[in-house]
Every structure is written in structure tokens, then in C-alpha cells.
Design an enzyme around this catalytic site. Structure first.
Site, PDB file in Angstrom:
ATOM      1  N   ASP A 106       4.096   1.296  12.259  1.00 62.83           N
ATOM      2  CA  ASP A 106       2.969   0.514  11.732  1.00 62.83           C
ATOM      3  C   ASP A 106       2.960  -0.917  12.274  1.00 62.83           C
ATOM      4  O   ASP A 106       1.920  -1.584  12.257  1.00 62.83           O
ATOM      5  CB  ASP A 106       3.017   0.467  10.195  1.00 62.83           C
ATOM      6  CG  ASP A 106       2.621   1.801   9.579  1.00 62.83           C
ATOM      7  OD1 ASP A 106       2.152   2.685  10.312  1.00 62.83           O
ATOM      8  OD2 ASP A 106       2.787   1.961   8.350  1.00 62.83           O
ATOM      9  N   LYS A 125       0.828  -1.212   0.000  1.00 64.35           N
ATOM     10  CA  LYS A 125       0.000   0.000   0.000  1.00 64.35           C
ATOM     11  C   LYS A 125       0.864   1.265   0.000  1.00 64.35           C
ATOM     12  O   LYS A 125       0.666   2.162  -0.809  1.00 64.35           O
ATOM     13  CB  LYS A 125      -0.900   0.003   1.247  1.00 64.35           C
ATOM     14  CG  LYS A 125      -1.554   1.337   1.528  1.00 64.35           C
ATOM     15  CD  LYS A 125      -2.480   1.282   2.713  1.00 64.35           C
ATOM     16  CE  LYS A 125      -1.925   1.804   4.003  1.00 64.35           C
ATOM     17  NZ  LYS A 125      -1.645   3.238   4.092  1.00 64.35           N
ATOM     18  N   ASN A 126       1.832   1.318   0.902  1.00 66.32           N
ATOM     19  CA  ASN A 126       2.594   2.557   1.040  1.00 66.32           C
ATOM     20  C   ASN A 126       3.573   2.786  -0.103  1.00 66.32           C
ATOM     21  O   ASN A 126       4.168   3.852  -0.202  1.00 66.32           O
ATOM     22  CB  ASN A 126       3.338   2.576   2.385  1.00 66.32           C
ATOM     23  CG  ASN A 126       2.378   2.751   3.544  1.00 66.32           C
ATOM     24  OD1 ASN A 126       1.189   2.964   3.343  1.00 66.32           O
ATOM     25  ND2 ASN A 126       2.893   2.645   4.757  1.00 66.32           N
ATOM     26  N   ARG A 161      -8.584  -0.711   4.096  1.00 60.11           N
ATOM     27  CA  ARG A 161      -7.736   0.348   3.534  1.00 60.11           C
ATOM     28  C   ARG A 161      -6.342  -0.187   3.224  1.00 60.11           C
ATOM     29  O   ARG A 161      -5.655   0.356   2.350  1.00 60.11           O
ATOM     30  CB  ARG A 161      -7.601   1.516   4.528  1.00 60.11           C
ATOM     31  CG  ARG A 161      -8.793   2.457   4.550  1.00 60.11           C
ATOM     32  CD  ARG A 161      -8.488   3.666   5.418  1.00 60.11           C
ATOM     33  NE  ARG A 161      -7.133   4.097   5.193  1.00 60.11           N
ATOM     34  CZ  ARG A 161      -6.227   4.341   6.152  1.00 60.11           C
ATOM     35  NH1 ARG A 161      -6.549   4.219   7.416  1.00 60.11           N
ATOM     36  NH2 ARG A 161      -5.008   4.723   5.836  1.00 60.11           N
ATOM     37  N   ARG A 185      -6.485   9.473   3.594  1.00 60.23           N
ATOM     38  CA  ARG A 185      -5.781  10.468   4.398  1.00 60.23           C
ATOM     39  C   ARG A 185      -4.495  10.938   3.724  1.00 60.23           C
ATOM     40  O   ARG A 185      -4.068  12.064   3.883  1.00 60.23           O
ATOM     41  CB  ARG A 185      -5.478   9.884   5.776  1.00 60.23           C
ATOM     42  CG  ARG A 185      -5.414  10.888   6.848  1.00 60.23           C
ATOM     43  CD  ARG A 185      -5.586  10.248   8.191  1.00 60.23           C
ATOM     44  NE  ARG A 185      -6.938   9.763   8.384  1.00 60.23           N
ATOM     45  CZ  ARG A 185      -7.966  10.543   8.634  1.00 60.23           C
ATOM     46  NH1 ARG A 185      -7.814  11.830   8.691  1.00 60.23           N
ATOM     47  NH2 ARG A 185      -9.162  10.038   8.807  1.00 60.23           N
ATOM     48  N   ARG A 241      -1.949  15.010  12.155  1.00 59.55           N
ATOM     49  CA  ARG A 241      -1.011  14.721  11.064  1.00 59.55           C
ATOM     50  C   ARG A 241      -0.792  16.002  10.273  1.00 59.55           C
ATOM     51  O   ARG A 241      -1.451  16.252   9.258  1.00 59.55           O
ATOM     52  CB  ARG A 241      -1.552  13.605  10.190  1.00 59.55           C
ATOM     53  CG  ARG A 241      -1.289  12.247  10.815  1.00 59.55           C
ATOM     54  CD  ARG A 241      -1.791  11.138   9.975  1.00 59.55           C
ATOM     55  NE  ARG A 241      -0.702  10.363   9.416  1.00 59.55           N
ATOM     56  CZ  ARG A 241      -0.863   9.123   8.949  1.00 59.55           C
ATOM     57  NH1 ARG A 241      -2.032   8.560   8.937  1.00 59.55           N
ATOM     58  NH2 ARG A 241       0.156   8.461   8.470  1.00 59.55           N
ATOM     59  N   CYS A 263      -7.109  12.706  12.683  1.00 62.51           N
ATOM     60  CA  CYS A 263      -6.736  11.324  12.404  1.00 62.51           C
ATOM     61  C   CYS A 263      -6.760  10.485  13.673  1.00 62.51           C
ATOM     62  O   CYS A 263      -6.536  10.986  14.761  1.00 62.51           O
ATOM     63  CB  CYS A 263      -5.327  11.304  11.829  1.00 62.51           C
ATOM     64  SG  CYS A 263      -4.761   9.666  11.521  1.00 62.51           S
TER      65      CYS A 263
HETATM   66  C1  UD1 Z   1       3.769   7.116   6.242  1.00 65.33           C
HETATM   67  C2  UD1 Z   1       3.001   5.825   6.061  1.00 65.33           C
HETATM   68  C3  UD1 Z   1       2.394   5.388   7.377  1.00 65.33           C
HETATM   69  C4  UD1 Z   1       3.465   5.309   8.472  1.00 65.33           C
HETATM   70  C5  UD1 Z   1       4.254   6.600   8.536  1.00 65.33           C
HETATM   71  C6  UD1 Z   1       5.432   6.531   9.487  1.00 65.33           C
HETATM   72  C7  UD1 Z   1       2.229   6.031   3.777  1.00 65.33           C
HETATM   73  C8  UD1 Z   1       1.076   6.191   2.855  1.00 65.33           C
HETATM   74  N1  UD1 Z   1       1.949   6.061   5.091  1.00 65.33           N
HETATM   75  O1  UD1 Z   1       2.831   8.099   6.638  1.00 65.33           O
HETATM   76  O2  UD1 Z   1       1.811   4.100   7.184  1.00 65.33           O
HETATM   77  O3  UD1 Z   1       2.833   5.113   9.720  1.00 65.33           O
HETATM   78  O4  UD1 Z   1       4.777   6.933   7.233  1.00 65.33           O
HETATM   79  O5  UD1 Z   1       6.281   5.494   9.129  1.00 65.33           O
HETATM   80  O6  UD1 Z   1       3.348   5.831   3.356  1.00 65.33           O
HETATM   81  N2  UD1 Z   1       4.986  15.151  10.289  1.00 65.33           N
HETATM   82  C9  UD1 Z   1       5.013  16.495  10.561  1.00 65.33           C
HETATM   83  N3  UD1 Z   1       4.770  17.360   9.523  1.00 65.33           N
HETATM   84  C10 UD1 Z   1       4.509  16.927   8.254  1.00 65.33           C
HETATM   85  C11 UD1 Z   1       4.508  15.536   7.996  1.00 65.33           C
HETATM   86  C12 UD1 Z   1       4.744  14.683   9.041  1.00 65.33           C
HETATM   87  O7  UD1 Z   1       5.235  16.933  11.682  1.00 65.33           O
HETATM   88  O8  UD1 Z   1       4.305  17.765   7.364  1.00 65.33           O
HETATM   89  C13 UD1 Z   1       5.243  14.207  11.407  1.00 65.33           C
HETATM   90  C14 UD1 Z   1       4.047  13.282  11.668  1.00 65.33           C
HETATM   91  O9  UD1 Z   1       3.092  13.880  12.474  1.00 65.33           O
HETATM   92  C15 UD1 Z   1       4.725  12.101  12.325  1.00 65.33           C
HETATM   93  C16 UD1 Z   1       6.090  12.044  11.624  1.00 65.33           C
HETATM   94  O10 UD1 Z   1       6.284  13.324  11.027  1.00 65.33           O
HETATM   95  O11 UD1 Z   1       4.950  12.383  13.683  1.00 65.33           O
HETATM   96  C17 UD1 Z   1       6.213  10.976  10.567  1.00 65.33           C
HETATM   97  O12 UD1 Z   1       5.135  11.084   9.656  1.00 65.33           O
HETATM   98  P1  UD1 Z   1       5.317  10.718   8.125  1.00 65.33           P
HETATM   99  O13 UD1 Z   1       6.574   9.973   7.941  1.00 65.33           O
HETATM  100  O14 UD1 Z   1       5.116  11.956   7.322  1.00 65.33           O
HETATM  101  O15 UD1 Z   1       4.092   9.769   7.889  1.00 65.33           O
HETATM  102  P2  UD1 Z   1       3.239   9.636   6.570  1.00 65.33           P
HETATM  103  O16 UD1 Z   1       4.070   9.892   5.377  1.00 65.33           O
HETATM  104  O17 UD1 Z   1       1.961  10.389   6.721  1.00 65.33           O
END
Ligand code: UD1
Length: 416
Positions: free
Chosen positions: A305, A22-23, A397, A92, A121, A116
Site C-alpha cells: 500500500d 481503515k484496514n 475510500r 471490495r 483478488r 479489481c
Molecule cells: C489487505 C488490505 C490491503 C493491502 C493488502 C496487502 C484490508 C482491508 N486491505 O487486503 O490494503 O493491500 O492486505 O497488504 O485490510 N490472495 C489469494 N487468495 C485469497 C486472498 C488473497 O491468492 O483468498 C492473494 C492476493 O491476491 C494477494 C495476496 O494474497 O496477492 C495478499 O492479499 P491479502 O493479504 O489477502 O489482501 P487483502 O486482505 O485483500
């Protein structure tokens, strides 16, 4: 709304081939907008988030057709740059379309997804990455607006190794004039996979898998075929299911190194693990032992995850297993539901302590998020009697026919 009815107490035996990730597929689908050509993707799992992404692409003017695990996309015509609320809300991670739309159309408008289940997020890192390439950004009336009069390559410093922001930066940089360097990049295998796809699309780039990624240019290729990598979290789910229910299971079609941060603690708990090319076998004949502290961290650390999944595996392990969640602020909700099965899970902020119990007893529980929902299904497999996991749709999902996968291993599970 569906109910996963699990009759626990049956060990798992046999082998399964793991689904496409998925990711990995979600950023690849977004990146398709970069090219005005035709793309054939294989090993594309049937998942709610994937179907929502395909619908987003159709709304943007592309054609997207699926036959089995093959998805064919024609992105010659991109007629829109806005993702409406009803679609952004379904998935999301729709923010992953930001960089691609900006690169292709010079603008993007996305409805911001609501709160979320894992905690807030934010998208600040995504926006900072776009701004580093010369884009303007604005959040107003629940919408995210981005526009640029041509993106210009530059240094994109990421404050945190966000997976999504790294992917957005890589995709947007392909549409920029001049070279870009992303620093502080996430290093997950899905990032390396995205780099492979972007190269196939015509990008001149390297560095994925390290903290510095360089994008030098992009010459679009008109016809591209690409196979989606296996899902390491789906693999971890099956391994943890076997650890919880007991048994002897081989997971095939995966890269063992990608699940090392999960197999290592399972081995330390007393499970017997054996890896070969593209396969991992797990054997659990007796009660596992706890005692470890598992701290979630970006790759190659212990994945957030997999935290609820390992928690399910630890519920009956002798001793205390401690989980420290460093990535998301509210990711222990499954703990209270596991307690309904007789588990001893105590949560204090970012720390959860699991004291292994000798037996779990089936009960009705509620899936509040994707991996949490899967962890409850696994816990049900290790419980005596019937566990009904009520699921508003989270599990679909991210898992393709999880019921069939587990049933093929001898689990007694049905969806009503
Ligand atoms: C991706 C994965 C999700 C996994 C996560 C962490 C996908 C589709 N989803 O989510 O399954 O749980 O990585 O391994 O690939 N953050 C900020 N600002 C931002 C973006 C992120 O502060 O603009 C923070 C988030 O709140 C979190 C951390 O960074 O604490 C990591 O999040 P991130 O790596 O961005 O997760 P996703 O890409 O949303």
C-alpha cells in the site's frame, strides 16, 4: 467524480494527527456480528468503505449510529445473512463479513465483487479457512455461498499470509466449538488490533503478530468499548508528501514501529527522520537521492500500500529507484500518470524503475485506485504549476479529509 486541484511547489510545514485505520476498522465492524450486545467504537474514520460497512450491518438487522468519530452498534438482532450486490460492489473487502456471518448465522451469501484495479483478488484462501472449520462453500452466479451445521475448531493452514483470510479465520474460529490454530497467518499490526478487539468481545486467543494464532474459545461480553488504532498508511502518505514537496512535518498519534518499513527507505534517501513516542518528524531540505530497490512484502516488510506513495517521493530523487511488486500483479498504474508530470517511470511486469528528474510539471492525471490516487496528489505537490487529479471516488475510500490535512500543512489543494 471529483477533481483534486493541486498547485505544487509549496513545501509542507507543521503537524498532523493521523486518522483511525481503515484496514483496522473494517474487520472490527464485521466482527461485531459475533456478539448479541452493544459496542461503542471510537476514532472511527469517516470513509466510504466504513460507511458501506455500516450500511451492510444495518441491512443485516443491526443498528449502527455515528456521532463524529464514535460509532455505536447494537447487534442483538441479526436478521439476515446475505450481502446484496450493490453493497458488496461498493466495498471490495466485503468478504470480511464471511467468517462473522458463518459464526453467527451458520450461513452467508455474498455477491462477489468484480475485477479489481490491482489485478485479480481471489477468495480461495478465505474459503479454505472456512472449510477447515467444517463449512461448505460454493461459488455460483456471481455469488459466494457458505454454510455450516455448527463450526468445529481445527487447524487452519493458510498457504499465503493473506491479511483478509487471517482475519476471517480468526473471527470464524470464535464461533467454532473447540480450539482452532491458524498457521501461516499474516502478522500485520491490524491483525494484532483485531485480536485485541476479539479478546474484548470475549475471545480467549493469542499469537497475533506471529504466524500462529490460537483461538481457544469465546464467551460473548455484552457491552464493549474499543478505540480504533491509527492508520499507518495514512501516516506514510503524509511522510511521503513531505518527501516529495520538501518541508518539515510532524505526524502524531501513530506507532513509529508500524511505519518503520517506510521511514527507513526515506532516511536512506536523505530525508531526516526523528521518532518519539507516538510521533515521527520528517525534514527534507534538499533533493533526495535514489538508488534503492524496494520490494513489497507482508509485514514487517515494505507494504504494497505504500509502494505508490514512495514512488511519488522517488520521482525527483537523484538516481534510479527500483520497485518490485510481489503482492499484487497490476499495481503500477500510477506510473503512466506520473509520466504525464514529466516523471521517468518505466514499468516491466512486476518491476518499475524510476529515474529521478530535476523537476515535475503539473498536468491532468487520473486516479485509478486508492493509493495510486493519493500518490498522484503527492506528486502534484512536488510539481511546478497545477495538477488536476480526476478521481472517480477512490481516495475517499481510504482518506478522511486528505485535502484539509494537507492544506493545514501549507499545501495548495482544493476539491471541485
Ligand atoms: C489487505 C488490505 C490491503 C493491502 C493488502 C496487502 C484490508 C482491508 N486491505 O487486503 O490494503 O493491500 O492486505 O497488504 O485490510 N490472495 C489469494 N487468495 C485469497 C486472498 C488473497 O491468492 O483468498 C492473494 C492476493 O491476491 C494477494 C495476496 O494474497 O496477492 C495478499 O492479499 P491479502 O493479504 O489477502 O489482501 P487483502 O486482505 O485483500
Amino acid at each position: 467524480m471529483s477533481i483534486w486541484r493541486v498547485q505544487g511547489g509549496y513545501p509542507l510545514e507543521g503537524s498532523v494527527t493521523i486518522q483511525g485505520a481503515k484496514n483496522a476498522v473494517l474487520p472490527v465492524l464485521a466482527a461485531c456480528i459475533l456478539t448479541d450486545g452493544e459496542i461503542e467504537l471510537t476514532n472511527v474514520p469517516v470513509l466510504r468503505d466504513v460507511e458501506a460497512s455500516l450500511e451492510i450491518l444495518r441491512r443485516l438487522g443491526c443498528t449502527a449510529e455515528r456521532q463524529g468519530d464514535v460509532v455505536t452498534l447494537d447487534c442483538r438482532q441479526v436478521t439476515g445473512s446475505a450481502i446484496p450486490g450493490e453493497l458488496a460492489g461498493q466495498m471490495r473487502s466485503s468478504v470480511i463479513f464471511l467468517g462473522a456471518l458463518l459464526a453467527r448465522c451458520g450461513q452467508a451469501r455474498l455477491a462477489l465483487p468484480g475485477g479489481c484495479a490491482l489485478g485479480p483478488r481471489p477468495v480461495d484462501l478465505h474459503l479454505a479457512a472456512m472449510e477447515a472449520l467444517g463449512a461448505h462453500t460454493q461459488i455460483a452466479d456471481g455469488e459466494l455461498l457458505c454454510w455450516a451445521d455448527g463450526l468445529a475448531g481445527g487447524v487452519i493452514p493458510l498457504e499465503k499470509p493473506s491479511v483478509g483470510a487471517t482475519e476471517n479465520a480468526m473471527i470464524a474460529a470464535c464461533g467454532a466449538k473447540g480450539a482452532s490454530v491458524i498457521t501461516g497467518a499474516a502478522q500485520e499490526p491490524e491483525i494484532v488490533h483485531l485480536q485485541g478487539f476479539l479478546r474484548a468481545l470475549g475471545a480467549d486467543m493469542d499469537g497475533a503478530g506471529t504466524s500462529v494464532i490460537t483461538v481457544r474459545g469465546f464467551k460473548p461480553v455484552r457491552r464493549v468499548g474499543w478505540r480504533i488504532m491509527p492508520d499507518r498508511i495514512a501516516a506514510a502518505t503524509v511522510l511521503c508528501a513531505c518527501a516529495c514537496a520538501g518541508g518539515d512535518v510532524e505526524v502524531r498519534g501513530l506507532e513509529p514501529a508500524h511505519v518503520a518499513a517506510v521511514t527507513r527507505p526515506l532516511e536512506d534517501m536523505g530525508a531526516r527522520l526523528e521518532s518519539g513516542t507516538g510521533r515521527v518528524r520528517i525534514r527534507c531540505a534538499r533533493r533526495l537521492r535514489g538508488g534503492q530497490t524496494l520490494i513489497t512484502a507482508p509485514y514487517p516488510g515494505f507494504p504494497t500500500d505504500a509502494q505508490p506513495l514512495l514512488m511519488a517521493a522517488a520521482l525527483k530523487a537523484e538516481g534510479v529507484t527500483t520497485f518490485v511488486e510481489t503482492i499484487f500483479s497490476d499495481r503500477f498504474r500510477q506510473g503512466a500518470e506520473m509520466a504525464r508530470l514529466g516523471a521517468d517511470v518505466r514499468v516491466a511486469g512486476r518491476v518499475a524503475s524510476v529515474t529521478g528528474v530535476e523537476r515535475l510539471c503539473g498536468a491532468p492525471v487520473l486516479a485509478e485506485d486508492l493509493r495510486g490516487g493519493a500518490s498522484l496528489i503527492i506528486a502534484g505537490l512536488g510539481a511546478e504549476g497545477q495538477t488536476d487529479v480526476t478521481d472517480p471516488g477512490h481516495v475517499a475510500r481510504g482518506y478522511e479529509r486528505l485535502d484539509e490535512t494537507l492544506s493545514a500543512l501549507g499545501a495548495h489543494i482544493a476539491i471541485t
